[in-house]
Motif scaffolding. Structure first.
Motif, short mmCIF file in Angstrom:
data_model
loop_
_atom_site.label_atom_id
_atom_site.label_comp_id
_atom_site.label_asym_id
_atom_site.label_seq_id
_atom_site.Cartn_x
_atom_site.Cartn_y
_atom_site.Cartn_z
N TYR A 180 154.90 35.10 -51.66
CA TYR A 180 155.40 35.22 -53.04
C TYR A 180 156.49 36.28 -53.21
O TYR A 180 156.89 36.56 -54.33
CB TYR A 180 154.25 35.45 -54.03
N GLU A 181 156.97 36.88 -52.10
CA GLU A 181 158.00 37.92 -52.22
C GLU A 181 159.24 37.67 -51.38
O GLU A 181 160.34 37.78 -51.88
CB GLU A 181 157.40 39.29 -51.87
N THR A 182 159.08 37.40 -50.07
CA THR A 182 160.25 37.21 -49.21
C THR A 182 160.01 36.18 -48.13
O THR A 182 158.89 35.98 -47.67
CB THR A 182 160.69 38.52 -48.49
N VAL A 183 161.10 35.52 -47.75
CA VAL A 183 161.14 34.66 -46.57
C VAL A 183 162.42 35.04 -45.85
O VAL A 183 163.49 35.07 -46.45
CB VAL A 183 161.15 33.15 -46.94
N GLU A 184 162.31 35.35 -44.55
CA GLU A 184 163.48 35.75 -43.77
C GLU A 184 163.68 34.77 -42.62
O GLU A 184 162.73 34.42 -41.93
CB GLU A 184 163.30 37.17 -43.24
N GLN A 194 167.76 27.10 -37.85
CA GLN A 194 167.17 28.19 -38.62
C GLN A 194 165.70 28.26 -38.23
O GLN A 194 165.05 27.22 -38.07
CB GLN A 194 167.24 27.93 -40.12
N VAL A 195 165.19 29.48 -38.11
CA VAL A 195 163.77 29.67 -37.84
C VAL A 195 163.26 30.78 -38.74
O VAL A 195 163.93 31.80 -38.91
CB VAL A 195 163.49 29.95 -36.34
N ILE A 196 162.11 30.55 -39.35
CA ILE A 196 161.51 31.57 -40.20
C ILE A 196 160.92 32.65 -39.29
O ILE A 196 160.08 32.36 -38.44
CB ILE A 196 160.43 30.97 -41.13
N TRP A 233 169.36 35.23 -52.70
CA TRP A 233 169.70 34.76 -51.36
C TRP A 233 170.61 35.81 -50.75
O TRP A 233 171.62 36.19 -51.35
CB TRP A 233 170.42 33.42 -51.47
N GLN A 234 170.23 36.34 -49.58
CA GLN A 234 171.03 37.34 -48.90
C GLN A 234 171.45 36.80 -47.54
O GLN A 234 170.63 36.28 -46.79
CB GLN A 234 170.23 38.63 -48.70
N PHE A 235 172.72 36.93 -47.25
CA PHE A 235 173.32 36.49 -45.99
C PHE A 235 173.85 37.74 -45.30
O PHE A 235 174.65 38.47 -45.88
CB PHE A 235 174.46 35.51 -46.31
N GLU A 236 173.40 38.01 -44.08
CA GLU A 236 173.83 39.20 -43.36
C GLU A 236 174.22 38.84 -41.94
O GLU A 236 173.47 38.13 -41.25
CB GLU A 236 172.69 40.22 -43.35
N SER A 237 175.38 39.32 -41.51
CA SER A 237 175.85 39.02 -40.16
C SER A 237 176.65 40.19 -39.60
O SER A 237 177.40 40.84 -40.33
CB SER A 237 176.74 37.77 -40.19
N VAL A 253 172.87 35.11 -37.70
CA VAL A 253 172.90 35.44 -39.11
C VAL A 253 171.47 35.63 -39.57
O VAL A 253 170.58 34.90 -39.15
CB VAL A 253 173.58 34.28 -39.90
N THR A 254 171.25 36.60 -40.45
CA THR A 254 169.95 36.75 -41.09
C THR A 254 170.09 36.28 -42.52
O THR A 254 171.01 36.69 -43.23
CB THR A 254 169.49 38.23 -41.07
N ILE A 255 169.20 35.39 -42.91
CA ILE A 255 169.15 34.92 -44.30
C ILE A 255 167.81 35.35 -44.86
O ILE A 255 166.78 35.17 -44.22
CB ILE A 255 169.34 33.40 -44.39
N ARG A 256 167.85 35.90 -46.04
CA ARG A 256 166.63 36.40 -46.67
C ARG A 256 166.58 35.88 -48.10
O ARG A 256 167.57 35.94 -48.82
CB ARG A 256 166.66 37.93 -46.65
#
Length: 162
Positions: A101-105, A93-95, A133-137, A116-119
């Motif tokens: 204070y709002e998002t990390v993707e 995983q890499v940021i 937690w959002q998982f998108e693929s 996969v994108t995790i947000r």
């Protein structure tokens, strides 16, 4: 006999056509309210130094080896893992984006499968922070025609992501 073959052919065409009408992207979301300010939650999610302490994925294979590289926090922070192939396998995983204070993707590569994108979306206020937690693929990426079709059905009936 010909009638049976015709019915089977029509059923096959319906399955094939229906599969291509299914979405190519899978999105899974889970939310929780944490009794901490958004700044605290963001600080924890914006790096991998404490990942083992809070991530449910770490519990799947406690013997897995972890390698944290790059900057300690923010864009470029990287976590690589290697463990039992039947439990966690290998990946990283890499940021790729960090909005304080709002998002990390994160971009996540799970053993060479499609990216996969995790947000993590953090909403502060009230007694704590709501973290989603959002998982998108894209289940069709690099899968070819048949693999893309199978991926669309697989994405339509996703496994449970905790």
């Amino acid at each position: 006999m010909i009638r049976l073959l015709f019915v089977l052919l029509v059923a096959l065409l319906v399955v094939l056509t229906g599969g291509f009408l299914l979405p190519s992207k899978v999105v899974v979301e889970r939310s929780i309210v944490i009794n901490r300010p958004a700044a605290t939650v963001f600080t924890i999610l914006n790096g991998f130094q404490t990942w083992v302490a809070w991530s449910p994925w770490a519990e799947l294979d406690p013997a897995a080896t972890l390698d944290v590289t790059g900057p300690e926090v923010g864009v470029g922070a990287r976590l690589r893992w290697s463990g039992d192939p039947s439990l966690v396998g290998t990946g990283e995983q890499v940021i790729v984006s960090s909005d304080p204070y709002e998002t990390v993707e994160l971009r996540t590569d799970i053993g060479g499968e499609n990216d996969v994108t995790i947000r993590y979306v953090i909403e502060g206020g009230g007694l704590g922070s709501r973290v989603t937690w959002q998982f998108e693929s894209d289940v069709t990426a690099d899968q070819g025609l048949v693999g893309g079709l199978v991926g669309r059905y697989y994405g339509y009936f996703p496994v449970s992501y905790t």
